[in-house]
Design an enzyme around this catalytic site. Structure first.
Site, PDB file in Angstrom:
ATOM      1  N   ASN A  49       0.806  -1.217   0.037  1.00 28.33           N
ATOM      2  CA  ASN A  49      -0.047  -0.086   0.113  1.00 28.33           C
ATOM      3  C   ASN A  49       0.711   1.246   0.075  1.00 28.33           C
ATOM      4  OD1 ASN A  49       0.624  -0.762   2.689  1.00 28.33           O
ATOM      5  ND2 ASN A  49      -0.903   0.315   3.544  1.00 28.33           N
TER       6      ASN A  49
ATOM      7  N   GLU B 265       3.490  -3.932  12.244  1.00 30.91           N
ATOM      8  CA  GLU B 265       2.617  -2.837  12.128  1.00 30.91           C
ATOM      9  C   GLU B 265       1.362  -3.599  11.255  1.00 30.91           C
ATOM     10  OE1 GLU B 265       2.769  -0.080  13.518  1.00 30.91           O
ATOM     11  OE2 GLU B 265       4.744   0.583  13.614  1.00 30.91           O
TER      12      GLU B 265
ATOM     13  N   CYS C 181      -3.624   1.417   6.338  1.00 36.54           N
ATOM     14  CA  CYS C 181      -4.067   1.114   7.718  1.00 36.54           C
ATOM     15  C   CYS C 181      -4.445   2.035   8.562  1.00 36.54           C
ATOM     16  CB  CYS C 181      -2.796   0.367   8.198  1.00 36.54           C
ATOM     17  SG  CYS C 181      -1.159   1.243   8.169  1.00 36.54           S
TER      18      CYS C 181
ATOM     19  N   GLU D  89       7.185   2.519  15.419  1.00 34.76           N
ATOM     20  CA  GLU D  89       8.247   2.829  14.559  1.00 34.76           C
ATOM     21  C   GLU D  89       8.102   4.643  14.568  1.00 34.76           C
ATOM     22  OE1 GLU D  89       6.384   0.719  10.977  1.00 34.76           O
ATOM     23  OE2 GLU D  89       8.630   0.173  10.869  1.00 34.76           O
TER      24      GLU D  89
HETATM   25  P1  NDP Z   1       0.276  -9.601   3.756  1.00 33.16           P
HETATM   26  O1  NDP Z   1       0.104  -9.420   4.998  1.00 33.16           O
HETATM   27  O2  NDP Z   1       0.142 -11.201   3.184  1.00 33.16           O
HETATM   28  O3  NDP Z   1       1.545  -9.216   2.872  1.00 33.16           O
HETATM   29  C1  NDP Z   1       2.294  -8.151   3.361  1.00 33.16           C
HETATM   30  C2  NDP Z   1       3.842  -8.653   3.166  1.00 33.16           C
HETATM   31  O4  NDP Z   1       3.962  -9.666   3.817  1.00 33.16           O
HETATM   32  C3  NDP Z   1       4.213  -8.887   1.882  1.00 33.16           C
HETATM   33  O5  NDP Z   1       5.468  -8.527   1.571  1.00 33.16           O
HETATM   34  C4  NDP Z   1       3.762 -10.351   1.493  1.00 33.16           C
HETATM   35  O6  NDP Z   1       4.457 -10.723   0.516  1.00 33.16           O
HETATM   36  C5  NDP Z   1       4.515 -10.955   2.801  1.00 33.16           C
HETATM   37  N1  NDP Z   1       4.285 -12.276   3.265  1.00 33.16           N
HETATM   38  C6  NDP Z   1       3.153 -12.876   2.765  1.00 33.16           C
HETATM   39  N2  NDP Z   1       3.108 -14.005   3.549  1.00 33.16           N
HETATM   40  C7  NDP Z   1       4.159 -14.241   4.376  1.00 33.16           C
HETATM   41  C8  NDP Z   1       4.908 -15.109   5.085  1.00 33.16           C
HETATM   42  N3  NDP Z   1       4.328 -16.116   5.217  1.00 33.16           N
HETATM   43  N4  NDP Z   1       6.048 -14.746   5.636  1.00 33.16           N
HETATM   44  C9  NDP Z   1       6.487 -13.611   5.553  1.00 33.16           C
HETATM   45  N5  NDP Z   1       6.100 -12.629   4.645  1.00 33.16           N
HETATM   46  C10 NDP Z   1       4.961 -12.716   4.119  1.00 33.16           C
HETATM   47  O7  NDP Z   1      -0.931  -8.907   3.011  1.00 33.16           O
HETATM   48  P2  NDP Z   1      -1.746  -9.100   1.556  1.00 33.16           P
HETATM   49  O8  NDP Z   1      -0.927  -8.442   0.396  1.00 33.16           O
HETATM   50  O9  NDP Z   1      -1.908 -10.342   1.019  1.00 33.16           O
HETATM   51  O10 NDP Z   1      -2.918  -8.148   1.994  1.00 33.16           O
HETATM   52  C11 NDP Z   1      -4.032  -8.896   2.294  1.00 33.16           C
HETATM   53  C12 NDP Z   1      -4.784  -7.799   3.381  1.00 33.16           C
HETATM   54  O11 NDP Z   1      -3.965  -7.331   4.458  1.00 33.16           O
HETATM   55  C13 NDP Z   1      -5.265  -6.533   2.681  1.00 33.16           C
HETATM   56  O12 NDP Z   1      -6.615  -6.812   1.950  1.00 33.16           O
HETATM   57  C14 NDP Z   1      -5.490  -5.505   3.872  1.00 33.16           C
HETATM   58  O13 NDP Z   1      -6.700  -5.899   4.545  1.00 33.16           O
HETATM   59  C15 NDP Z   1      -4.340  -6.009   4.845  1.00 33.16           C
HETATM   60  N6  NDP Z   1      -3.048  -5.408   4.627  1.00 33.16           N
HETATM   61  C16 NDP Z   1      -2.736  -4.443   5.656  1.00 33.16           C
HETATM   62  C17 NDP Z   1      -1.656  -3.561   5.456  1.00 33.16           C
HETATM   63  C18 NDP Z   1      -1.413  -2.555   6.678  1.00 33.16           C
HETATM   64  O14 NDP Z   1      -0.652  -1.857   6.169  1.00 33.16           O
HETATM   65  N7  NDP Z   1      -1.851  -2.760   7.739  1.00 33.16           N
HETATM   66  C19 NDP Z   1      -0.762  -3.538   4.205  1.00 33.16           C
HETATM   67  C20 NDP Z   1      -1.159  -4.643   3.342  1.00 33.16           C
HETATM   68  C21 NDP Z   1      -2.225  -5.245   3.447  1.00 33.16           C
HETATM   69  P3  NDP Z   1       3.894 -10.788  -0.870  1.00 33.16           P
HETATM   70  O15 NDP Z   1       3.413  -9.606  -1.453  1.00 33.16           O
HETATM   71  O16 NDP Z   1       4.810 -11.629  -1.781  1.00 33.16           O
HETATM   72  O17 NDP Z   1       2.656 -12.025  -0.725  1.00 33.16           O
END
Ligand code: NDP
Length: 475
Positions: A130, A228, A262, A431
């Site tokens: 994001n 976070e 977020c 952070e």
């Molecule tokens: P994730 O939490 O899955 O992804 C965030 C990061 O973690 C990405 O770099 C992802 O890699 C990585 N990741 C995924 N699986 C693992 C793992 N097993 N071990 C370590 N790192 C991992 O979020 P999504 O992108 O799937 O989004 C899903 C939902 O999460 C969104 O719809 C939203 O609701 C929420 N979200 C919240 C955020 C926030 O700032 N609070 C930010 C993003 C999402 P990769 O991209 O390769 O999957």
């Protein structure tokens, strides 16, 4: 293996990025370990100068970084420019830290007691899609300033600005391998960073579900984590507030970055007596949000990041959903969703779950206690706003709401000089702010025993070597 990157505004693939393997991740960590030892040995002033030079190089690349983010993530160009400037500011702020990260001298009996803040070593950073640049900088800038190396895994869909930032760091004179970016998959690269024994700290930003997994895996090695995570923040509007301002600014509090934030205030709680008036004022403000081409300077809201995420957001607004009114969005290619205002019940899924899209729920409350109860009736506790002209109420409510970052009569959430983080399922640790570099250190305490009385001074005749005595080297 490669990942195809898709421009969210057109739906078309525009680049391919290689995916890092587990073996390549291990090699990167090994290189980081070597670079970190050399970096930590450098004089603090040298490390500060290198970080200032990195900040200067980011400043020179603002247009380039903004263009990459607009194309890769769909951020409006003006917003993306602000984000690149924010990365520069974060680097400049933490460039002071190497020369200021001082331990303490603590008064104790029998000696001298000193604390040192040693770098943890190699830090793994896992970022979401994001806000790819800014969220990365909140971890890599203070981590580098505290003497660590950083290995960063950006989100699979949005790696370009992070890759460019690592290249800029090198061009600006940071040591090779001190800051590495490994594009690739979360369960592969991300998980390896969490389980690698030489990665001593992990900073993760993303969903609460993945954050829990990261925390559980890190626990196996008693590894430090900062998390976070998600949010479902409340924007509480009391009847005594400047209602026009509260309504006019509410869209920016939730629709910024198409609600993929977020800190989005995705639950607007309005005192029942002013609900109708608030909605009357909110409707034109929502209609006025300029949704369109990210590269157009007048655009305020772009597309959602991916087709997959668009489907998720659409699932929260099925046919028959309690839609009060909506803004506009382009039709055709690209992952577009209009700003949408719902009037759901308190038990509605859209009111309770993180949608992470441009959808806001408006729900009335009866009195101050009801507002606080509603705000806290969520597993999350990241952000929020309180609108009132009554100072005592502002203090009472801000103290009672379980959230890490609140603003009164404002929607501001993030300043690099103030701490940021969540209560409850929104995260662990903080952070930003002046203490962020400390979170990338181990505190070491050393006690030096001191004899109270000096040893009796020997007479010169007993200590001076005689001309004929053999030197130590010859014995
Ligand atoms: P994730 O939490 O899955 O992804 C965030 C990061 O973690 C990405 O770099 C992802 O890699 C990585 N990741 C995924 N699986 C693992 C793992 N097993 N071990 C370590 N790192 C991992 O979020 P999504 O992108 O799937 O989004 C899903 C939902 O999460 C969104 O719809 C939203 O609701 C929420 N979200 C919240 C955020 C926030 O700032 N609070 C930010 C993003 C999402 P990769 O991209 O390769 O999957």
């Amino acid at each position: 293996m490669t990942t195809a990157l898709v421009n969210p505004a057109t739906g078309r693939t525009f680049a391919d990025v290689p995916s890092t393997s587990i073996e390549e991740t291990d090699e990167a960590v090994a290189r980081a370990l070597v670079a970190q030892r050399e970096w930590a040995r450098r004089a603090p002033a040298d490390r500060a100068a290198a970080l200032r030079s990195f900040a200067g190089a980011v400043d020179a690349a603002i247009e380039e970084l903004a263009g990459l983010e607009a194309t890769n993530s769909g951020h409006p160009i003006g917003q993306a420019r602000w984000e690149a400037g924010h990365v520069r500011d974060v680097l400049q702020y933490y460039a002071a830290a190497p020369e200021r990260l001082a331990g303490a001298q603590i008064p104790v009996a029998g000696g001298l007691d000193i604390t040192f803040h040693d770098p943890v070593g190699v830090v793994g950073v896992i970022t979401p899609w994001n806000f790819p640049m800014t969220i990365a900088s909140w971890a890599f800038a203070p981590a580098l300033a505290a003497g660590n190396a950083v290995v960063l895994k950006p989100a699979e869909w949005t790696p370009l600005t992070s890759l460019r930032l690592a290249a800029i760091a090198l061009e600006a004179g940071l040591p090779e391998h001190l800051f590495q970016v490994l594009p690739g998959l979360g369960p592969v690269v991300g998980e390896r960073l969490v389980t690698h024994p030489d990665v001593r700290k992990v900073v993760f930003t993303g969903s609460t579900a993945t954050g829990k997994r990261v925390m559980a895996l890190a626990a196996e090695q008693v590894k430090q984590v900062t998390l976070e995570l998600g949010g479902k923040s409340a924007n509480i509007v009391f009847a005594d507030s400047d209602l026009e301002r509260a309504a006019r600014t509410a869209p920016s509090g939730v629709f910024e970055n198409a609600g993929q934030d977020c800190c989005a205030r995705s639950r607007i709680l309005v005192e029942r007596s002013v609900l109708d008036r608030f909605l009357e004022l909110l409707e034109p403000a929502v209609a006025a949000v300029a949704v369109g081409d990210p590269l157009d300077e007048s655009t305020e809201m772009g597309p959602l990041v991916s087709r997959q995420h668009l489907s998720k957001v659409e699932g929260f607004v099925p046919a028959g959903a309690p839609v009060a009114f909506r803004g506009s969005a382009p039709s055709g290619d690209g992952f577009w969703f209009p700003p949408t205002v719902l009037l759901p019940s308190r038990t509605d899924r859209a009111f309770r779950e993180e949608i992470f899209g441009p959808v806001v729920s408006v729900v009335p409350f009866d009195d101050e206690a009801d507002a606080i109860g509603l705000a806290n009736d969520s597993p999350y506790g990241l952000s929020g706003s309180i609108w009132t002209r009554d100072l005592s109420r502002a203090v009472r409510v801000s103290r009672a709401v379980e959230s890490g970052n609140l603003s009164v009569n404002s929607h501001s959430s993030v300043r690099y000089s103030t701490p940021f983080g969540g209560f409850k399922h929104s995260g662990v640790g903080r952070e930003l702010g002046p203490d962020a570099p400390l979170a990338f250190t181990e505190t070491k305490n050393v006690f030096f025993a001191i004899d109270d009385a000096p040893p009796s001074t020997p007479s010169p005749s007993t200590t001076a070597p005689s001309a004929s005595a053999p030197s130590e080297e010859t014995t």
